[in-house]
Every structure is written in C-alpha cells, then in structure tokens.
Write a protein that holds these residues in place. Structure first.
Motif, PDB file in Angstrom:
ATOM      1  N   ALA A 140       1.013  -0.974  -0.050  1.00 52.78           N
ATOM      2  CA  ALA A 140       0.019  -0.045  -0.034  1.00 52.78           C
ATOM      3  C   ALA A 140       1.020   1.132  -0.023  1.00 52.78           C
ATOM      4  N   GLY A 141       1.891   0.976   0.677  1.00 53.51           N
ATOM      5  CA  GLY A 141       2.783   2.317   0.965  1.00 53.51           C
ATOM      6  C   GLY A 141       3.823   2.691  -0.454  1.00 53.51           C
ATOM      7  N   ARG A 142       3.369   1.741  -1.749  1.00 56.56           N
ATOM      8  CA  ARG A 142       4.350   2.101  -2.967  1.00 56.56           C
ATOM      9  C   ARG A 142       3.790   3.679  -3.243  1.00 56.56           C
ATOM     10  N   HIS A 143       2.727   4.013  -3.157  1.00 59.11           N
ATOM     11  CA  HIS A 143       2.478   5.272  -3.630  1.00 59.11           C
ATOM     12  C   HIS A 143       1.713   5.978  -2.637  1.00 59.11           C
ATOM     13  N   TYR A 160      -3.712   2.693  -6.918  1.00 53.30           N
ATOM     14  CA  TYR A 160      -2.933   2.779  -8.079  1.00 53.30           C
ATOM     15  C   TYR A 160      -2.796   1.088  -8.583  1.00 53.30           C
ATOM     16  N   GLN A 161      -2.364   0.938  -9.652  1.00 50.98           N
ATOM     17  CA  GLN A 161      -1.832  -0.391 -10.232  1.00 50.98           C
ATOM     18  C   GLN A 161      -0.563  -0.214 -10.887  1.00 50.98           C
ATOM     19  N   ASP A 162       0.442  -1.124 -10.494  1.00 50.75           N
ATOM     20  CA  ASP A 162       1.782  -1.074 -11.194  1.00 50.75           C
ATOM     21  C   ASP A 162       2.190  -2.668 -11.756  1.00 50.75           C
ATOM     22  N   ILE A 195       4.797  -9.161 -12.572  1.00 55.23           N
ATOM     23  CA  ILE A 195       4.361  -8.869 -11.248  1.00 55.23           C
ATOM     24  C   ILE A 195       3.695  -7.744 -11.104  1.00 55.23           C
ATOM     25  N   ASN A 196       2.582  -7.748 -10.584  1.00 52.26           N
ATOM     26  CA  ASN A 196       1.456  -6.867 -10.467  1.00 52.26           C
ATOM     27  C   ASN A 196       1.244  -6.638  -8.966  1.00 52.26           C
ATOM     28  N   TYR A 197       1.148  -5.213  -8.723  1.00 53.76           N
ATOM     29  CA  TYR A 197       0.803  -4.617  -7.337  1.00 53.76           C
ATOM     30  C   TYR A 197      -0.211  -3.635  -7.731  1.00 53.76           C
ATOM     31  N   PHE A 198      -1.193  -3.660  -6.478  1.00 53.65           N
ATOM     32  CA  PHE A 198      -2.363  -2.670  -6.875  1.00 53.65           C
ATOM     33  C   PHE A 198      -3.021  -2.446  -5.227  1.00 53.65           C
TER      34      PHE A 198
END
Length: 835
Positions: A338-341, A346-348, A377-380
C-alpha cells in the motif's frame, strides 16, 4: 471550450471531427474527381490476399476450415487498435472486460468466457503472442503495438493451440525485421483522456544473414476517462490490542482524473538466416504499465432502493463518475504494498517476455520449435465498496501483489510429400508458477497496532501458490482424397498437474469467527489441492474445393481447459469453505462447425459464412457472494452455444479505392443444465432462491437457483459491423483516405448469474478516421475517432460488496450492482513519418 459543460465539450469534439471530415472532403473533392476521371479505364478492383496462421502455417484465409477474422497492420493503424479491448470493440462476438481483481480480465467469444474474479481461472479464449501462450488475463495490460497481424479464431482450437482454447484464440504476430533499412516515428494525442503517445521502430539488416528490429512506445495519459468524485474525509480505526481505542485518520481526496495510464514498452527482434532452409528469430519485450487507480473502471450503475446502500447521499447511475477513496498515508506506511504510492490508489504492472522461433523449411519436411518465457509482477491498491464513504458499512480496500511466470517449449513438424498423405505432429511442455498475496480491509476499521507488521490495519491476509506442469502430444493426418477433396483428422493428448495451497496467515481477532486464520493444528485453516488431469481432444475436418474460388468445409472439434484452484478466494468460517469451493474441474467442449468461403466478381468480393453448435461440460464460473463475503468457483453442468456468422469484403470495380466490409452474427448461448447456480445478493424465495437439498450436489446446504435454460452472460444474440474505407491518390503526390465503421449489438446479461436488473440494452457505435499523406507512405496525418456517438455501454455486472440482505428469504433486499463500462468517445490526432 473550457467554459463548456462536459457533455457540451463532448458534443463539440464530435462536431469538430465531423466538420473536419466534411471540410477535408470538400477540399479534396475536385482532386478526387479529377483523379477518378483519369482512373476510369483502370483495372477493376480486387481484394488483397489475406494470409493467416490458424493452423500454425501460412495459408490463404479462404482455404482454411476455420472461422477467423484477420486484422492486418494497416487496419490496426487505421483505427488505432492498440489493445485487446479496442480490438474487441470492433469485432463481432468478441467481448473483453478489464477486471479489477483476480485474473484481471474476462475475454469471451460466442458468449463463452471466464470470470475475472478468480486468479486461478485461466481464459477460455487463449491469447497467443508469436506462438507463445499467455496464460493469465493480465495480458490485457500488455501494450500490443508494432503488430504484423492479429487473428481472432472462433470455436475450439485445441489441436493447434493446446489447452485453454475452448472458445477460441486471439493470435498476435509482431512485426519482423525488414530486408532493407526502414524506420517509423509516430506521435499522437487523444483529446478525451489528454493522452500523448510516441512510438517508433528502426529495422534492417546488419549482415547478409542477420537483421534486427527495435520498437519502442511511450504513452503518458494526463487525464482520464472517469472522474473520481470521492471527497476528502476521515476514517476511524479501532485498535483491538488496546481496548478498541479509536484513532481518526485523514483520508485525502483521490486523484480526480483516472486512470492516467502510463505505458512504456520496448521490443527487440533479431532474425538470423542460418541457411536457406533454417532461420532463427528471437524476440524480447519489456513492458511497464501504470494507472492511478486499480478500480478506476468500476462504478455503481443500479441501486434497487433508489439510493446507494452504503451511502444514500451519493448519486447512483450510468455515468463516468466513480467514488473511490485512497488509504490514509499513516496507514499505508505500515504496509509495503500500500505504501508504494503513499496510500493513493494505483496499479503497477511490469512484465518481461522472451521467445525463440527456430524454423526449418525443407523440401520434404518443415519443423518449427518455439520456446517462450513470460513473467509479470502486479501490485495494486483498490477501493472495492465503490463509495466515497469509508466508515461502516463502507470501507473496503484490497492491497495485492501477484506474480506469474511461465516457461514453454513446443516442437512441431509436418511432412511435405508429393503423395496424397502427409503427417503433422509434435509435443509441448509448459511449467508455470502463480504466487498471490493480498491484504483486505473490511468495514469496521479494526486494527491491531501491537503487530508492527504489514497486517496492522488488515482484516484478513491471504496467501496462495499454484505450481503447474503440462505435457502434451499432438498429431494429425492430412489426406488429399482427390484434387478437390481434403480430409484431416488428429488429436491432442494433455497431461497436467497443479499443486496449490491457500491460507489466511492473519485475521483480526473479532473476525476470526467469520474467516479462518491459519493454524497448523487446525486442518480446516489450510486448503490445498494436488490435482492431476488427463484429456484427449480429437478433431476432424472435411474440405471440398470444387473451384479455386470456393471452399466448403465441415468439422468436428473438441477442446480442453485446465481445471485448477481458486487461489484468490476466502476461507469463510460462516460458509464453511472447503477444497470443493476452491478446486474446480476441467472444462471440455465438443461440437460441430461448417462453412463456405467464396471469392466472387473476379476477386472483388469475398463472402464467407459458417454455422456451429458446441456443448461445454463443466463450464467454469466464479461467483462473489456479497452478503457472506465469500467467493465460490463452480463448474456448470452444461452450456450450449450455437449460431451462424456471415462476413463479406467488397471492392466494387466501379469505384477505385473503395472497400466495403461487413459481418453479421447470430449466437444463442444458454445454460443447458445449471440447477445449482448461486443466488444473487438479496434474491428471494419467490424469485427462485432456495436451500440445495440434493446431497449429491457440490452445493449441498448452500443457497442456489436454477438457471437451466437461461442465457449466459456477455452473450448478445445479434452482433454485427459495417465498414467503409476509401483511398485515392491526389495530384501533388498526395493520398487521401477516409474510413467509417459501425458496430451494433443486441441486449445481453452483464453477469453469469441471471441478475434481475443486469441487462445492457441494445446499442450501436461508430468509429471513423480521416487521413492525408504522401503516396509513397513517407508521411501521414490522421484524425481517428472511436465511439463517436458516445454510447455508455456496460460489459459486466456484479454485486457491490456490503450491500444486499436476506438472500433466500421472503424479504430479501437486492444488492446494488456495479459494472465495467467501455471507453467513452475518444478523438486522436496522429502524425506518422516513415523512411
């Protein structure tokens, strides 16, 4: 223009495009008339030959006993078809839903697709890129640019494309290096989302045997298609480790315009001619995809109570407004994903793909060995209650990291004897690994600040893994019975294993009566499955070619889709989730297809038609129970799809440069047997929801409805297109082109489960492009518009979390419905230069 209301601005943009088309047409009309008069004695129009690889070899589309739609590079460029979704918007019977969870997509053909809500479900429509199978729905995040051709193959394609092609195949062929030094640079700007894009390639020989191609695309959307109107607010959490002490957190306003998509993709291709008969082609692609909101395309479009159940003060209806909140920054900092942005939605997505194609073309034998590797690899971080409220009954966030990798190698060969009988055969090996980790925050704001881990503010954490291996062998006999008769028969054998597990490492204490926390001493808290599947998929086709311009065929086809494990579900203590809810059986299909392909009017008219009837056994669906907060993956008893399609391309000899094409499809896809379908949220006894009493049913003890005879989801009965393209050389070494393409669809269900209010009404859309350039193709300016009538079209529907109640009772309250819309009207200006 900025002072206009949004609707007025959209109308103004449409008028601008139409006025530009009219002005350009008036400007060039004298030159067109002059050129037409000079061309009056020219040879009659004829259609270009279309080569497809529907049977893994180059063949004229008119000779292939397969229903296939081919989109060459110039058609993709003409309408800026740069994604699977944009291709679906112009292709009858193909529908694509961009999912915000699970596998990430639902791709369907002829009414047969796959729910996106489960990460373990693979698509019924296989996606193939340069001969390599892409096994996850998140392939729709890949930037599909610099293409040679896209082919949409309808119906089962098991023999040539293997597993997971029960409904069809979308086959992408990227461009190869050119024999001479060439390059292209293209810049475009799309006005609705304020999206500039630049792309280009450089291609040519390095030596007399080695040639290379480098292609790059970058896009940075400055705006978006939807407005996120959630306000800045406060979110209250209760610390269960400290007597439910309350803390109030400031929730900032979200990024207003979404999705603000950013794409950066590069592809390098090297082709080496070892000898006249042997070539080796290597392709490597890197893709980076970013959006500011993982759930940007999810909105609440229907509220049965007249207002949202989670926040009655928010509007509910069909528009491009969403209400989704970020996480408070101090909460986001406690979770690495969650802290990536900083807590913003978001979605990376990052992916790498490498393929190697070694081809041998001898006088008696051809061999093709394709090896591929794909990793993503998918983050969101997404807000899943679809409301701007954050405190109970709202406040549902999903925080996810999923990772997938696949290695495959396939060798196939075909004899080329002069006699009437030839053989084709080969083998395939594939190894896959899917890892899934998700943190879910449910309404109530419970936290445990004593943990000092990623779970401090989570309600439940989920982890799963699936390792898969596939071995497959296939073969075909090709028999030229006579000079005009051909018979083929073959089969593919597949052996597949999948080893999976699912646990919930953490559940906040007050919820442990709802969701099971993993405990090594409690077998019910660990759900695992070691699955093994075997399948033989035969097919046969008889082709009659009485004349060189006429082909008739009839085929019997079967197909197989992997069983598996729903690794993104929930282990519910209330619903007593067990392996039978998460593990699902393979999906199989069998049936018949036949058609006629003709080329008439001295090559000026191509007219094709086909009819089909297929039955799917154990059709796979995934259902979200919004009342019990549970996912259930099921196998439908039987689904049948039957219909016919007609396609035509006509280049009338009376008008040089004119091409008219059209397609019409009728499809009836319905559940032949589905007596134990899950009830939708709030479905009452009177509406057909009851407790399953059949002890032999996999749904024994659960609330079910009988959907036997009901139309399947995303399955319009009628679809079609009508397109016109006109090109003409002008004085001054110029070339003018104008295109228009209309698509229509009858109404259809938005879900697989017969919701009472989930219909998308019949609609029609219109795309157009206007082009002016150099006759030698050295430069071109194009104006491209899609969905010019700005139709609001939904592609999916499902219950909104935390809404609905009383399912299976006399006084049920229906859930609110959320859906995914197609893109609104878009208008782009594009400049291309080539050398």
């Amino acid at each position: 223009m900025n002072s206009l209301q949004p609707a007025a601005r959209r109308r103004a943009k449409t008028m601008l495009l139409l006025a530009s088309c009219a002005a350009a047409a008036l400007a060039v009309a004298p030159q067109v008339r002059a050129a037409a008069a000079a061309d009056a004695a020219a040879a009659p129009n004829s259609l270009e030959e279309v080569i497809v690889t529907a049977r893994k070899k180059d063949e004229n589309i008119q000779n292939v006993p397969v229903a296939v739609t081919a989109l060459p590079a110039k058609v993709l460029d003409r309408y800026a078809l740069t994604s699977v979704e944009k291709i679906a918007a112009t292709t009858p019977e193909l529908k694509v839903v961009r999912g915000n969870s699970g596998s990430g997509a639902d791709i369907s053909l002829r009414g047969v697709g796959t729910s996106f809500t489960s990460v373990g479900l693979e698509q019924s429509v296989a996606v193939d890129v340069d001969g390599v199978y892409y096994g996850q729905g998140r392939v729709i995040n890949e930037a599909l640019f610099d293409m040679k051709q896209v082919e949409v193959l309808k119906g089962p394609q098991a023999l040539f494309f293997g597993k997971n092609a029960t409904a069809g195949v979308i086959s992408f062929t990227t461009a190869d290096p050119t024999p001479t030094l060439t390059g292209m640079l293209r810049a475009s700007y799309e006005f609705t989302a304020n999206q500039p894009t630049i792309e280009g390639y450089l291609s040519g020989p390095i030596t007399d045997r080695l040639s290379v191609r480098l292609a790059i695309q970058y896009s940075d959307m400055l705006g978006g298609y939807v407005k996120n109107l959630a306000p800045a607010t406060t979110y209250t959490t209760l610390d269960v480790s400290n007597g439910f002490a309350a803390s109030v957190h400031n929730v900032p306003a979200p990024t207003r315009d979404a999705p603000q998509e950013k794409d950066l993709v590069g592809r390098f291709t090297a082709k080496y001619r070892v000898s006249d008969a042997l070539t080796d082609t290597v392709k490597a692609t890197l893709d980076q995809y970013r959006v500011v909101d993982a759930t940007w395309n999810s909105l609440t479009f229907f509220c049965p109570l007249g207002a949202r159940q989670t926040d009655p003060g928010e509007p509910c209806g069909k528009n491009y407004n969403v209400y989704q909140n970020p996480l408070p920054p101090e909460i986001a900092r406690t979770n690495s994903i969650a802290g990536r942005h900083g807590g913003q939605l978001y979605q990376d997505y990052d992916s790498e793909a490498v393929s190697n194609d070694l081809k041998y073309e001898g006088s008696k034998l051809s061999l093709d060995w394709v090896t591929g590797f794909h990793h993503f690899i998918n983050y969101f971080l997404g807000d899943y209650d679809l409301t701007g409220a954050v405190n109970a009954p709202a406040g549902t966030w999903g925080i996810e990291k999923s990772e997938y990798q696949a290695f495959s190698t396939e060798l196939r060969g075909q004899t080329k004897f002069a006699g009437p009988v030839n053989l084709m055969g080969g083998f395939l090996y594939q190894s896959t690994q899917l890892n899934f980790n998700q943190f879910v925050i449910f309404p109530g704001g419970l936290s445990d600040l004593s943990l000092h881990t990623n779970d401090e503010y989570a309600t439940v954490e989920k982890r799963s893994r699936t390792n898969g291996q596939t071995w497959s062998g296939f073969g075909q006999v090709i028999w030229d019975i006579a000079h005009d008769w051909n018979f083929t028969a073959g089969a593919r054998y597949t052996h597949e294993t999948k080893d999976s597990y699912f646990i919930q490492p953490y559940v906040v204490a007050p919820y442990q009566g709802v969701f099971r926390q993993y405990d090594p001493t409690n077998p019910a808290s660990f759900i695992g499955a070691n699955q093994s599947f075997d399948n033989t998929a035969p097919e046969a086709a008889l082709t009659w070619k009485p004349r060189s311009n006429l082909t008739l065929y009839a085929a019997y086809k079967t197909g197989y889709k992997s069983g598996g494990f729903s690794g993104s579900a929930l282990n519910s203590a209330i619903a007593n989730t067990t392996e039978k809810e998460l593990a699902f059986k393979p999906e199989t299909v069998k049936g018949f297809e036949g058609g006629v392909k003709s080329t008439l009017l001295n090559g000026a008219l191509r007219l094709n038609a086909d009819a089909y009837d297929y039955t799917y056994d154990n059709f796979q669906v995934d259902f979200f129970d919004s009342v019990h907060i549970d996912y259930v993956t099921k196998n439908v008893g039987k689904l049948e799809t039957r219909g016919f399609e007609v396609q035509a391309d006509w280049a009338p000899e009376q008008v040089q440069g004119l091409l008219i094409n059209g397609a019409l499809a009728y499809n009836n896809a319905f559940y032949k047997s589905f007596p134990d379908a899950p009830c939708y949220g709030g479905e009452t006894i009177a509406e057909g929801c009851s407790l399953e009493a059949n002890t032999h049913s996999s749904s024994f003890g659960q609330l079910v409805q009988n959907l036997t005879g009901v139309t399947a989801g995303q399955a319009p009965m009628w679809t079609g297109t009508l397109g016109v393209n006109y090109e003409r050389d002008l004085p001054g070494n110029l070339k003018f082109g104008v295109s228009g393409n209309a698509q229509f669809s009858s109404s259809y269900h938005l879900s697989q489960f017969g919701y009472a209010f989930d219909h998308q009404a019949a609609y029609a859309t219109f795309d157009a492009s206007l082009r002016l350039g150099d006759q030698k193709g050295r430069w071109e300016v194009a104006l491209i518009g899609k969905n010019l009538t700005d139709q609001f079209i939904l592609t999916s529907g499902l219950d909104v979390p935390s809404t609905g109640s009383g399912t299976g009772t006399a006084n049920g309250v229906h859930s609110d419905l959320g859906g995914t819309p197609m893109l609104p009207r878009t208008i782009a200006l594009q400049f291309t230069t080539r050398f």
